[in-house]
Design an enzyme around this catalytic site. Sequence first.
Site, PDB file in Angstrom:
ATOM      1  N   HIS A   5       0.797  -1.226   0.000  1.00  0.00           N
ATOM      2  CA  HIS A   5       0.000   0.000   0.000  1.00  0.00           C
ATOM      3  C   HIS A   5       0.832   1.279   0.000  1.00  0.00           C
ATOM      4  O   HIS A   5       0.296   2.362  -0.211  1.00  0.00           O
ATOM      5  CB  HIS A   5      -1.023  -0.035   1.131  1.00  0.00           C
ATOM      6  N   ARG A  30      -0.008  -8.157  -8.618  1.00  0.00           N
ATOM      7  CA  ARG A  30      -1.324  -8.519  -9.145  1.00  0.00           C
ATOM      8  C   ARG A  30      -1.327  -8.460 -10.668  1.00  0.00           C
ATOM      9  O   ARG A  30      -0.535  -7.753 -11.285  1.00  0.00           O
ATOM     10  CB  ARG A  30      -2.387  -7.580  -8.586  1.00  0.00           C
TER      11      ARG A  30
END
Length: 240
Positions: free
Chosen positions: A9, A44
């Site tokens: 993050h 991802r």
Amino acid sequence: MRLAVNVDHFATIRQARQGSEPDPVLVALLAEQAGAEGIVIHLRGDRRHIQERDLRLLREVVKTKLNLEMAASEEMKEIALRVKPDVVSLVPERREELTTEGGLSVKAAQTHLGPFIRGLQKAGVRVSIFVDPDPGQIRACAKVGVNLIEINTGKFADLKPGEVRDRALQEIKEAASLGHSLGLEVHAGHGLDYRNVAEIVALPEIVELSIGFSIVARAAIVGVVQAVAEMKALLEKSGK
């Protein structure tokens, strides 16, 4: 109890402006200096936070342990075999989710996962599976031959104190005990923070925690080094 810091993050913040800061590679180095025993990233398919550039640089500079979370896809397998992180953690992945929402359904994918895992292990990469605290899924993890598991603590972390939360903690405790009895190294993570982590630290079969968002949030106020050091101190205190 080892602490592995997920730096995803920090990359999310960087990607919000498509800029170069904060750099998750620098964050990882600071986290190691503050006592982290591992660095975790999730590459991802949509590249929403961590980029391949980050993975390559982290492989060069991380001195503790680099854990790459990824989907069990051929694209990701090729990347992992090229970069060779210390650990690959297989996780479910959906484009519409904000973050990983649950453990991998190992029972439903044993035929695919067995050869996939062996291919990584032959290259010297240890393999983990992020799994819900479900006995059937834990046993399936042992059957497909992974080296370790990471038990999903998300349900427990989201609940307020009470009977339902106590049951969720008991599920984690039983899953950890089962995994350990099957010869798996047991880790845990998802949703853990400075308030709830002590109850997971108290489970002796769990040897490592993966913690990300709460450290990122804390670091926004006090800085990376202090945020990681505070969590590491909490793990050490809770483990005594």
